[in-house]
Design a protein around this motif. Sequence first.
Motif, short mmCIF file in Angstrom:
data_model
loop_
_atom_site.label_atom_id
_atom_site.label_comp_id
_atom_site.label_asym_id
_atom_site.label_seq_id
_atom_site.Cartn_x
_atom_site.Cartn_y
_atom_site.Cartn_z
N ALA A 186 1.93 6.77 -6.77
CA ALA A 186 0.85 7.63 -7.24
C ALA A 186 1.13 9.09 -6.92
CB ALA A 186 -0.47 7.19 -6.62
N SER A 187 1.73 9.33 -5.78
CA SER A 187 1.99 10.72 -5.36
C SER A 187 3.07 11.38 -6.20
CB SER A 187 2.42 10.74 -3.89
OG SER A 187 1.41 10.22 -3.06
N SER A 188 3.89 10.59 -6.84
CA SER A 188 4.98 11.15 -7.64
C SER A 188 4.56 11.48 -9.07
CB SER A 188 6.16 10.18 -7.69
OG SER A 188 5.82 9.01 -8.41
N GLY A 189 3.33 11.09 -9.44
CA GLY A 189 2.86 11.33 -10.79
C GLY A 189 1.78 12.39 -10.84
N HIS B 230 0.84 -1.20 0.00
CA HIS B 230 0.00 0.00 0.00
C HIS B 230 0.87 1.26 0.00
CE1 HIS B 230 -4.28 -1.26 1.00
NE2 HIS B 230 -3.61 -2.42 1.02
N THR B 231 1.83 1.29 0.87
CA THR B 231 2.66 2.49 0.99
C THR B 231 3.45 2.74 -0.28
OG1 THR B 231 4.55 1.28 1.98
CG2 THR B 231 2.87 2.15 3.48
N GLN B 232 3.93 1.69 -0.92
CA GLN B 232 4.69 1.87 -2.15
C GLN B 232 3.81 2.36 -3.30
OE1 GLN B 232 8.15 1.63 -2.18
NE2 GLN B 232 7.63 1.52 0.01
N LEU B 233 2.59 1.87 -3.35
CA LEU B 233 1.67 2.32 -4.39
C LEU B 233 1.29 3.78 -4.18
CD1 LEU B 233 -0.64 -0.81 -4.78
CD2 LEU B 233 0.96 0.10 -6.47
N TYR B 234 1.04 4.16 -2.91
CA TYR B 234 0.74 5.56 -2.63
C TYR B 234 1.93 6.46 -3.00
CZ TYR B 234 -3.72 4.91 -0.24
OH TYR B 234 -5.03 4.65 0.04
N LYS B 235 3.12 5.98 -2.71
CA LYS B 235 4.32 6.75 -3.06
C LYS B 235 4.41 6.94 -4.57
CE LYS B 235 8.12 5.53 -1.01
NZ LYS B 235 9.35 4.76 -0.68
#
Length: 262
Positions: free
Chosen positions: A110-113, A103-108
């Motif tokens: 998504a937040s960078s795009g 979850h945390t990696q996916l949020y990271k």
Amino acid sequence: NIRALTLINPGNPTGQVLSREDVETICKFCAKHDIVLLSDEVYQRNIYVDTKEFVSAKKVAVETPGCENLQLISFHSTSKGLIGECGRRGGYMELHNIDAYVHTQLYKLASSGLCSGVDGQMMMSLMVRPPLPGDESYDRFANEENEIFESLKRRAVSLVNGLNQIEGMSCNVSEGAMYAFPKVELPDKAIDEAAKNEQTPDTLYSLSLLDETGICVVPASGFGQKEGRVGFRTTFLPPEDELNKAILEFKRHHELFCEKYA
């Protein structure tokens, strides 16, 4: 060493709708073998036959014994399906039984795009929270949505019927989504010509169709079809009057192609 399996229901490229039993089989298989199931469900509203209904992988996962530990990621989007018309960009995914670190990696990520444009976000909000009966815009929304759906339903029938009337073509009913996936019988000389050009036969056919008519389709070989099968994926998205003209062009091209390689 398979890590994940992708399920597209209703289907792309075939336009088929899976039964609950089919989805259960897939979910149980993935749960048993610790395979992450990626369930693409963007066409869930696009079902055109009365004998089929959409059943989500999440529903099966939470209701079926043996699927308690299924790792599932479900996708939905307004970019396709009923109201998106393949233009407005927006979507979401739901993670079920997925490790918190993922979850945390996916949020990271998504937040960078970049996020969807404003209109895409508005359409996503409309898709998940449509007007309700009694709301000021409900009647207009329901009428427009129904007009889109009924038109797609008519076009699905028209395209499949038109392709099946062409000698040498056969196409299953398009039960959902936006696609037809016809099989095409080609002369032996065409198959030989494709081999000479180091092409698949359906690539040769699809390029010929594009050159002759301007119609762009996707060679079925790109989807891992059964060995020996020749075909293509096409869509019934064009307006009804244009689609009817395209059906005639499919027939005209096929006759010219078969005559050329007879």
